[in-house]
Design a protein around this motif. Structure first.
Motif, PDB file in Angstrom:
ATOM      1  N   HIS A 171      74.661 -20.963 120.764  1.00  7.36           N
ATOM      2  CA  HIS A 171      75.873 -20.824 119.937  1.00  7.36           C
ATOM      3  C   HIS A 171      76.272 -22.196 119.382  1.00  7.36           C
ATOM      4  O   HIS A 171      76.851 -23.018 120.091  1.00  7.36           O
ATOM      5  CB  HIS A 171      77.002 -20.263 120.804  1.00  7.36           C
ATOM      6  CG  HIS A 171      78.206 -19.791 120.061  1.00  7.36           C
ATOM      7  ND1 HIS A 171      78.573 -18.467 120.011  1.00  7.36           N
ATOM      8  CD2 HIS A 171      79.153 -20.462 119.348  1.00  7.36           C
ATOM      9  CE1 HIS A 171      79.684 -18.338 119.303  1.00  7.36           C
ATOM     10  NE2 HIS A 171      80.060 -19.544 118.888  1.00  7.36           N
ATOM     11  N   HIS A 182      83.599 -13.513 121.281  1.00 11.18           N
ATOM     12  CA  HIS A 182      84.596 -14.542 121.585  1.00 11.18           C
ATOM     13  C   HIS A 182      85.781 -13.821 122.215  1.00 11.18           C
ATOM     14  O   HIS A 182      86.292 -12.863 121.644  1.00 11.18           O
ATOM     15  CB  HIS A 182      84.990 -15.213 120.260  1.00 11.18           C
ATOM     16  CG  HIS A 182      86.164 -16.131 120.341  1.00 11.18           C
ATOM     17  ND1 HIS A 182      86.047 -17.495 120.198  1.00 11.18           N
ATOM     18  CD2 HIS A 182      87.487 -15.881 120.530  1.00 11.18           C
ATOM     19  CE1 HIS A 182      87.247 -18.057 120.299  1.00 11.18           C
ATOM     20  NE2 HIS A 182      88.139 -17.099 120.499  1.00 11.18           N
ATOM     21  N   GLU A 194      80.197 -14.265 115.325  1.00  9.17           N
ATOM     22  CA  GLU A 194      80.963 -13.900 116.462  1.00  9.17           C
ATOM     23  C   GLU A 194      82.160 -13.056 116.065  1.00  9.17           C
ATOM     24  O   GLU A 194      82.796 -13.268 115.037  1.00  9.17           O
ATOM     25  CB  GLU A 194      81.404 -15.135 117.269  1.00  9.17           C
ATOM     26  CG  GLU A 194      82.356 -16.095 116.554  1.00  9.17           C
ATOM     27  CD  GLU A 194      82.715 -17.277 117.455  1.00  9.17           C
ATOM     28  OE1 GLU A 194      82.276 -18.377 117.148  1.00  9.17           O
ATOM     29  OE2 GLU A 194      83.434 -17.096 118.454  1.00  9.17           O
ATOM     30  N   HIS A 245      85.204 -13.414 112.742  1.00 12.64           N
ATOM     31  CA  HIS A 245      85.898 -13.952 113.916  1.00 12.64           C
ATOM     32  C   HIS A 245      87.263 -13.276 114.080  1.00 12.64           C
ATOM     33  O   HIS A 245      87.903 -12.924 113.073  1.00 12.64           O
ATOM     34  CB  HIS A 245      86.078 -15.466 113.698  1.00 12.64           C
ATOM     35  CG  HIS A 245      86.425 -16.226 114.940  1.00 12.64           C
ATOM     36  ND1 HIS A 245      87.699 -16.261 115.452  1.00 12.64           N
ATOM     37  CD2 HIS A 245      85.661 -16.971 115.761  1.00 12.64           C
ATOM     38  CE1 HIS A 245      87.701 -17.011 116.551  1.00 12.64           C
ATOM     39  NE2 HIS A 245      86.471 -17.452 116.764  1.00 12.64           N
ATOM     40  N   HIS A 293      80.542 -15.466 124.849  1.00 11.88           N
ATOM     41  CA  HIS A 293      80.230 -16.868 124.575  1.00 11.88           C
ATOM     42  C   HIS A 293      81.351 -17.781 125.065  1.00 11.88           C
ATOM     43  O   HIS A 293      82.506 -17.364 125.152  1.00 11.88           O
ATOM     44  CB  HIS A 293      79.938 -17.038 123.078  1.00 11.88           C
ATOM     45  CG  HIS A 293      81.003 -17.734 122.306  1.00 11.88           C
ATOM     46  ND1 HIS A 293      81.049 -19.106 122.201  1.00 11.88           N
ATOM     47  CD2 HIS A 293      82.057 -17.272 121.606  1.00 11.88           C
ATOM     48  CE1 HIS A 293      82.092 -19.432 121.454  1.00 11.88           C
ATOM     49  NE2 HIS A 293      82.721 -18.354 121.090  1.00 11.88           N
TER      50      HIS A 293
HETATM   51 ZN   LIG Z   1      84.293 -18.640 119.803  1.00 18.42          ZN
END
Ligand SMILES: [Zn+2]
Ligand SMILES: [Zn+2]
Length: 255
Positions: free
Chosen positions: A5, A128, A92, A63, A153
């Motif tokens: 990542h 996330h 993510e 995100h 992550h």
């Molecule tokens: Zn993140």
């Protein structure tokens, strides 16, 4: 070693991105997953990956910070196009109730839609999560039952959330945060079995000690691996080996 990542598409690398990739290789990295945390970033991530075939791969997603602007029809088809071109994961995506940059119901909606897309495309998700334990647990448990696989992550959650992710068949990734003096939760670093462990830099953020506060880059990954090895009573070589193998399994990278 594989950095699972890194935000190589971030403008922080605009001046010297090629040198950053060369330094990563020189420090022993054999793979970098370049995260497209927005569709704009995913486009740049694809270009970076295509310039470094066999070394850099990319992902595409939205995100949680940007979930308010998520448009399922538009964004899912863009992510689908990335996957068709070779992106290795959706994300993510996830939930961030710490910053609350987007309303929580919008975050859950964008996350659920990206999980469904991952299921449809049979691709993993990069997740996330921050201060959203109950909702993340419920959604990851559902995802696991739907045979969706993914990675939590930069994990900083509770042991219960880590266990829920592991029970769902997921991976857990640790970042340079574990090298900070305020990190004291070594039990958590031992909770994840060898075959579910990943490592990442999350560059340009969260540079490990002794680079803390500076721009992070994939070449610093060995510092996090060393910290993980000492917490687990293992060796850096072993951690590098298992985390690379796991990244190849999860993202479907060639061996
Ligand atoms: Zn993140
Ligand atoms: Zn990230």
């Amino acid at each position: 070693m594989i950095d699972s990542h890194a935000h190589l598409a971030d403008p922080a690398f605009d001046e010297d991105r090629d040198a950053v990739v060369r330094r990563a290789q020189a420090s022993g990295l054999r793979g970098i997953v370049c995260i497209g945390e927005s569709l704009a970033a995913a486009g740049r991530a694809r270009d970076i990956a295509q310039r470094a075939p066999g070394l850099v791969w990319w992902t595409a997603g939205v995100h949680p910070h940007d979930a308010a602007a998520f448009d399922a029809a538009r964004d899912l088809s863009a992510i689908r196009a990335h996957i068709a071109e070779g992106a290795v994961a959706v994300g993510e995506c996830g939930l961030d109730y710490h910053y609350d940059h987007s309303p929580r119901d919008r975050q859950r909606h964008a996350f659920a839609e990206q999980l469904s897309l991952a299921r449809e495309l049979v691709r993993p998700v990069v997740v996330h999560t921050r201060e959203a334990e109950d909702d993340t647990t419920a959604m990851v448990e559902d995802a696991g039952r739907a045979e969706i696989r993914g990675v939590m992550h930069c994990f900083t959650g509770s042991p219960a959330l880590a266990r829920a992710a592991l029970d769902a068949g997921w991976f857990v990734s640790f970042s340079g945060l574990i090298t900070f003096k305020r990190w004291t939760d070594d039990e958590l670093l031992r909770l994840v079995p060898d075959d579910r462990l990943l490592v990442e830099t999350d560059a340009p953020y969260l540079a490990p000690v002794p680079h803390r506060g500076k721009r992070n880059e994939p070449a610093y990954l060995p510092l996090t691996i060393a910290r993980l090895a000492s917490a687990r009573g293992s060796t850096a070589e072993h951690i590098a080996e298992v985390t690379s193998a796991n990244a190849r399994v999860l993202f479907g990278l060639p061996t």
